[in-house]
Design an enzyme around this catalytic site. Structure first.
Site, PDB file in Angstrom:
ATOM      1  N   ASN A 153      44.520   7.953  51.201  1.00 29.55           N
ATOM      2  CA  ASN A 153      43.481   6.920  51.350  1.00 29.55           C
ATOM      3  C   ASN A 153      43.590   5.784  50.334  1.00 29.55           C
ATOM      4  OD1 ASN A 153      42.115   8.280  53.547  1.00 29.55           O
ATOM      5  ND2 ASN A 153      41.505   9.794  52.025  1.00 29.55           N
ATOM      6  N   ALA A 155      42.049  12.854  46.833  1.00 33.08           N
ATOM      7  CA  ALA A 155      41.296  14.097  47.055  1.00 33.08           C
ATOM      8  C   ALA A 155      42.149  15.344  46.859  1.00 33.08           C
ATOM      9  CB  ALA A 155      40.684  14.086  48.450  1.00 33.08           C
ATOM     10  N   HIS A 174      41.573  17.672  43.891  1.00 37.11           N
ATOM     11  CA  HIS A 174      40.548  18.715  43.862  1.00 37.11           C
ATOM     12  C   HIS A 174      40.911  19.939  44.700  1.00 37.11           C
ATOM     13  CE1 HIS A 174      38.507  15.271  42.235  1.00 37.11           C
ATOM     14  NE2 HIS A 174      38.573  14.634  43.390  1.00 37.11           N
ATOM     15  N   ASP A 221      51.512  23.059  41.393  1.00 39.21           N
ATOM     16  CA  ASP A 221      52.744  23.836  41.202  1.00 39.21           C
ATOM     17  C   ASP A 221      53.960  22.924  41.057  1.00 39.21           C
ATOM     18  OD1 ASP A 221      51.492  26.295  41.247  1.00 39.21           O
ATOM     19  OD2 ASP A 221      52.084  26.803  43.298  1.00 39.21           O
ATOM     20  N   ILE A 259      40.549   6.049  39.654  1.00 32.60           N
ATOM     21  CA  ILE A 259      39.855   4.764  39.528  1.00 32.60           C
ATOM     22  C   ILE A 259      38.400   5.006  39.144  1.00 32.60           C
ATOM     23  CG2 ILE A 259      39.111   2.729  40.846  1.00 32.60           C
ATOM     24  CD1 ILE A 259      41.702   3.355  42.627  1.00 32.60           C
ATOM     25  N   ARG A 300      34.068  16.911  43.054  1.00 36.77           N
ATOM     26  CA  ARG A 300      35.126  16.104  42.435  1.00 36.77           C
ATOM     27  C   ARG A 300      35.301  16.413  40.950  1.00 36.77           C
ATOM     28  NH1 ARG A 300      36.132  12.102  46.437  1.00 36.77           N
ATOM     29  NH2 ARG A 300      34.283  11.822  47.712  1.00 36.77           N
TER      30      ARG A 300
HETATM   31  C1  DQA Z   1      40.048   9.154  43.254  1.00 36.65           C
HETATM   32  C2  DQA Z   1      38.869  10.130  43.143  1.00 36.65           C
HETATM   33  C3  DQA Z   1      38.985  11.235  44.163  1.00 36.65           C
HETATM   34  O1  DQA Z   1      37.879  12.129  44.050  1.00 36.65           O
HETATM   35  C4  DQA Z   1      38.986  10.659  45.559  1.00 36.65           C
HETATM   36  O2  DQA Z   1      39.167  11.670  46.508  1.00 36.65           O
HETATM   37  C5  DQA Z   1      39.998   9.577  45.742  1.00 36.65           C
HETATM   38  C6  DQA Z   1      40.185   8.605  44.667  1.00 36.65           C
HETATM   39  C7  DQA Z   1      39.881   7.954  42.299  1.00 36.65           C
HETATM   40  O3  DQA Z   1      40.869   7.253  42.090  1.00 36.65           O
HETATM   41  O4  DQA Z   1      38.779   7.703  41.810  1.00 36.65           O
HETATM   42  O5  DQA Z   1      40.597   9.438  46.782  1.00 36.65           O
HETATM   43  O6  DQA Z   1      41.230   9.836  42.892  1.00 36.65           O
END
Ligand code: DQA
Length: 141
Positions: free
Chosen positions: A10, A75, A78, A85, A99, A109
């Site tokens: 994403n 994500a 998490h 690994d 971020i 999270r």
């Molecule tokens: C993220 C935080 C994660 O929890 C989330 O799933 C993301 C972005 C961040 O950059 O803040 O996709 O890694």
């Protein structure tokens, strides 16, 4: 000096995705600025929405091909024992970045599967978390 930046799922949507959390700047735009700020550092970039592709990239760059890896696993941070690994398996140091300030968000999270196998974590600094990650690798050389 060569630092690979890997973005997970994403994060290709940065700039369009939930701008109140992740900002309105595209990663390509930010990366151009980051590369310009470190003219002596090669900064290849890889993004994938697929867990296995991220693992393949860690393997491909995990044995001296680059000096360090800055990883925002999204994500998968998490959830992914497999990415944890892979980081444990390689010798290239990996810095975890986020971020947003994950510790101030939903409890799901708060836990990172990869925290213990990474050399450092920068979270909650917006896109500047990536610069801090790059700096960490430069300063530990
Ligand atoms: C993220 C935080 C994660 O929890 C989330 O799933 C993301 C972005 C961040 O950059 O803040 O996709 O890694």
């Amino acid at each position: 000096m060569k630092v690979l930046i890997i973005n997970g799922p994403n994060l290709n949507l940065l700039g369009r995705r939930e701008p109140t959390i992740y900002g309105s700047r595209s990663f390509d735009d930010y990366l151009a600025e980051l590369r310009a700020a470190y003219p002596d550092v090669e900064m290849p970039y890889f993004q994938s929405n697929h867990e296995g592709a991220i693992i393949d990239s860690l393997h491909d760059n995990g044995f001296g091909e680059v000096d360090g890896i800055v990883l925002n696993a999204g994500a998968y941070t998490h959830t992914s024992l497999a990415i944890a690994d892979a980081i444990a398996a390689i010798s290239t140091p990996v810095v975890e970045v986020h971020i947003s300030d994950v510790m101030k968000r939903e409890p799901i999270r708060h836990h990172s599967m990869i925290r213990e196998v990474c050399v450092a974590c920068y979270a909650g600094f917006g896109l500047d978390s990536y610069r801090r990650g790059v700096d960490h690798i430069i300063n530990s050389k």
